[in-house]
Structures are given as structure tokens and as C-alpha cells.
Design an enzyme around this catalytic site. Structure first.
Site, short mmCIF file in Angstrom:
data_model
loop_
_atom_site.label_atom_id
_atom_site.label_comp_id
_atom_site.label_asym_id
_atom_site.label_seq_id
_atom_site.Cartn_x
_atom_site.Cartn_y
_atom_site.Cartn_z
CB THR A 275 -0.94 -0.03 1.23
OG1 THR A 275 -1.82 -1.13 1.05
CG2 THR A 275 -1.76 1.24 1.35
CE1 TYR B 62 -6.05 0.36 -0.26
CE2 TYR B 62 -3.96 -0.14 -1.32
CZ TYR B 62 -4.83 -0.30 -0.27
OH TYR B 62 -4.49 -1.12 0.77
CD GLN C 192 -2.76 -8.27 -1.36
OE1 GLN C 192 -1.84 -7.76 -0.76
NE2 GLN C 192 -3.82 -7.59 -1.77
CB THR D 74 0.68 -3.80 6.36
OG1 THR D 74 -0.59 -3.76 5.74
CG2 THR D 74 1.31 -2.42 6.36
CG ASP D 75 -2.40 -7.56 3.59
OD1 ASP D 75 -2.67 -6.67 4.41
OD2 ASP D 75 -3.05 -7.74 2.54
CE LYS E 175 -2.56 -5.12 8.27
NZ LYS E 175 -2.78 -5.04 6.82
CD GLU F 275 -6.20 -29.34 27.52
OE1 GLU F 275 -7.22 -29.99 27.26
OE2 GLU F 275 -6.14 -28.11 27.46
N1 ASP Z 1 -2.78 -5.53 0.87
C1 ASP Z 1 -1.76 -4.56 1.12
C2 ASP Z 1 -0.42 -5.26 1.11
O1 ASP Z 1 -0.14 -6.00 2.00
C3 ASP Z 1 -2.02 -3.91 2.43
C4 ASP Z 1 -0.95 -2.95 2.92
O2 ASP Z 1 0.12 -2.83 2.41
O3 ASP Z 1 -1.25 -2.27 3.91
O4 ASP Z 1 0.33 -5.08 0.20
#
Ligand code: ASP
Length: 348
Positions: free
Chosen positions: A32, A45, A79, A111-112, A184, A305
């Protein structure tokens, strides 16, 4: 006369080398932070559009912190992060440090899956020099985009002389996280990352870096995971446990020739009878099965367990399932001995 000349030369060398700004290479992978929307309304986006040169132009004053060069390694939403890109990153980082091309590295990343890449590099980079990942929650075209500030802070951390020897780090929203524990913790907020077990190791604010902790679970120069010649990694899958779950995923991993399975168990890495039977069969076939948990924090402990000795399973300690998968994939490049693999989970 001669000693005086030597002194002058030494002083000259010292002064000129002190005057050199730290050299930082930014390896861009997309996300992002490099996202672009049709308008400042960020609802829609596409991640991974903007090249590194344009990202840097949006960060006023960054050139005063360090001598920065940028390289585009990939341009994907994280992703779509892949083992191919991880191996490429690992190779380039090890090469940069071996050739003394930089004093620190910043990686821009979605961030993913940022926590996974951070841990992968934490285990496989053969250097104690700073490697810092960052990204953003808002695309570069949004109102109040968080990318420029995060990038500025990440370069500040990577350029700081006290940042070495702390393993791979994530810098986000003014916090500094250890690449092993970071995860995250919010789907949409700019304060997106947490260290659920131990907390952030430091802060970056007003261009100043403050550390409170030093991670000891890192590989650095002594990493046993030499993947320089690796083209692929052993396949490891994750099976998610929930009330009344069926064991289809586990059976499928066995059928597909996977080498290991991580159980994203409930509670302390627990599972039901269907999982138990499928795990026992997988272990008999030679797969390494690791008990982790989808609780989000805390350790998975041995012989509680679940009787690990009897079942032939090992535990992830406090690694979440996606991080346990990375350690098992790297571990399996070295050995299939379960005792050694278990020792990796208690060391790294
Ligand atoms: N889907 C985006 C990614 O991981 C989300 C982000 O960067 O915040 O590339």
C-alpha cells in the site's frame, strides 16, 4: 617530521570518514505504501503501483539523514508475496552486506505479510547490520498518507549506529518492533502492528531513536539457514482448528507431498479427535507436525493436554502459525531430525 605527517594523514582519513553520511539502500517490494487510488478517497486503490523514486520524492528531508539509493525488487501487494521474492531479497541483502555496499537496508513492503518477511529475513540474513521493514496503511494518494512518515522513520532507524545487532526490525507508526514477535494487529488502522508477547523494542520520534530492549532470538552472522543455493523451500502447510473441524486440510497436505504441517490449534495448541487421528497418520508418513495456536499470543507448551511424545509432534513455542511455518521451512532445509527442529523452535 615523519610521525607528524602520519598523524595528519590519519586525522584526514578520520575526519573524511566521519563526514560520510550513512549509506542506506531501499529495497522496494510494493504494498500500500506504493499504492495508488483514483482520488484522495482511499476506499479503492491498487497496491504496488508507485516506483521507489516517486516514494522518495514524497519524503522531504530524507536525503539529509543518509545517502540513499533505491532498488525495485518487486512491486506486489504483499498478499502476493512469494518464496521466490523472499529468496531474491535474501540473496540481494547478503550480497549488499558482503560487498559493503551499504550500512543499512530499508525494505518497503505491504503490511499483510510484512511480519512473515521480517521473520524470514531475521532467520536468513547473514549480517548484524540493520535491516528495517516498513510500509503504510494508506496509499500514497490518500489524504494523510502514512507512508512518507514511516519511510522517514525507517531510514532514521536503519541509519542509526545503535541499530546493529538487533535482528531484522519493523518500523511502523513511530514504534520499533523485533522481526520475530511483530504481528499485524489491525486490518485498517494506521497503528497496525503489535508485538503481542513482548512489546515494541523501541521508538522513533522527532528523528531520534530510543531502544528499550534487545532481542536475543535472532540469527545474525551465525545463521544456520544458508539458503543461498536454494531455488525452492520444503512445502509446509497450515491447518486451522475450530469447533467440530474436519481434517481435510491435513489429509490433503499429506496427499500433495508436503514435508511439514503447522497446526493453528485452539488454546495451547489443542485439537479434536479428527485432527488427532489425521496428525498421527501424517507423522507416520514422515511429515513433521508442529503445534501452534491461533489465539494470537502466548506459548504452546510441550506435554500438556497433548502428549507430544506419543503423537510425535513438536511445539512452536510462542511463534504464531505463519511464523512457525517459516521456521519449519528453513529448518527442513537443514535437517528432518525432530529433536534438532524442536531445538530451533526454542532458540530462534
Ligand atoms: N494488501 C496490502 C499489502 O499487504 C495492504 C498494505 O500494504 O497495507 O500489500
Amino acid at each position: 617530521m615523519k610521525p607528524l605527517c602520519t598523524l595528519i594523514v590519519v586525522l584526514f582519513v578520520c575526519i573524511t570518514s566521519f563526514a560520510q553520511p550513512p549509506r542506506i539502500i531501499i529495497l522496494a517490494t510494493g504494498g500500500t505504501i506504493a499504492g495508488e487510488g483514483a482520488s484522495a478517497d482511499r476506499a479503492a486503490y491498487t497496491a504496488g503501483k508507485v516506483p521507489i523514486e516517486s516514494l522518495l520524492k514524497a519524503v522531504p528531508g530524507i536525503e539529509k539523514i543518509a545517502a540513499i539509493t533505491g532498488e525495485q525488487i518487486a512491486n506486489v501487494g504483499s498478499q502476493d508475496m512469494s518464496i521466490d521474492i523472499w529468496l531474491k531479497l535474501n540473496k540481494r541483502i547478503n550480497e549488499i552486506f558482503a560487498n559493503n555496499e551499504a550500512d543499512g537496508i530499508v525494505i518497503t513492503h505491504g503490511t499483510d505479510t510484512q511480519e512473515e518477511t521480517a521473520y524470514f529475513l531475521n532467520l536468513s540474513v547473514r549480517s548484524g547490520k540493520p535491516v528495517v521493514l516498513t510500509g503504510s496503511m494508506r496509499p500514497s494518494t490518500a489524504i494523510s498518507a502514512d507512508g512518507p512518515k514511516n519511510l522517514y522513520d525507517a531510514v532514521t532507524v536503519a541509519a542509526n549506529t545503535r541499530s546493529g545487532g538487533r535482528g531484522v526490525m519493523v518500523v511502523f507508526n513511530e514504534s520499533i518492533f523485533d522481526g520475530r514477535d511483530v504481528s499485524k494487529g489491525s486490518t485498517t488502522k494506521v497503528d497496525a502492528f503489535r508485538s503481542p508477547n513482548l512489546g515494541p523494542i523501541g521508538q522513533v520520534y522527532d528523528g531520534k531513536v530510543i531502544y528499550y530492549m534487545n532481542p536475543i532470538r535472532k540469527a545474525d552472522k551465525e545463521t544456520p539457514f544458508d539458503i543461498s543455493t536454494q531455488k525452492v523451500l520444503p512445502k509446509v502447510g497450515i491447518a486451522y482448528m475450530y469447533a467440530d473441524a474436519e481434517a481435510g486440510a491435513i489429509n490433503n497436505f499429506v496427499k500433495e507431498g508436503y514435508k511439514g504441517i503447522i497446526i493453528a490449534g485452539v488454546g495451547n495448541g489443542n485439537f479434536n479427535k479428527a485432527f488427532y487421528d489425521a496428525i498421527a497418520a501424517a507423522v507416520k508418513k514422515g511429515l513433521v507436525v508442529v503445534r501452534s495456536s491461533h489465539v494470537g499470543s502466548g506459548r504452546v507448551t510441550q506435554f500438556d493436554e497433548v502428549d507430544d511424545k506419543n503423537l510425535g509432534t513438536i511445539v512452536s513455542d510462542d511463534l504464531n502459525p505463519q511464523k512457525a511455518r517459516i521456521l519449519l521451512m528453513l529448518g527442513l532445509t537443514q535437517t528432518s531430525n525432530k529433536d534438532i527442529l524442536q531445538s530451533y523452535f526454542f532458540k530462534y
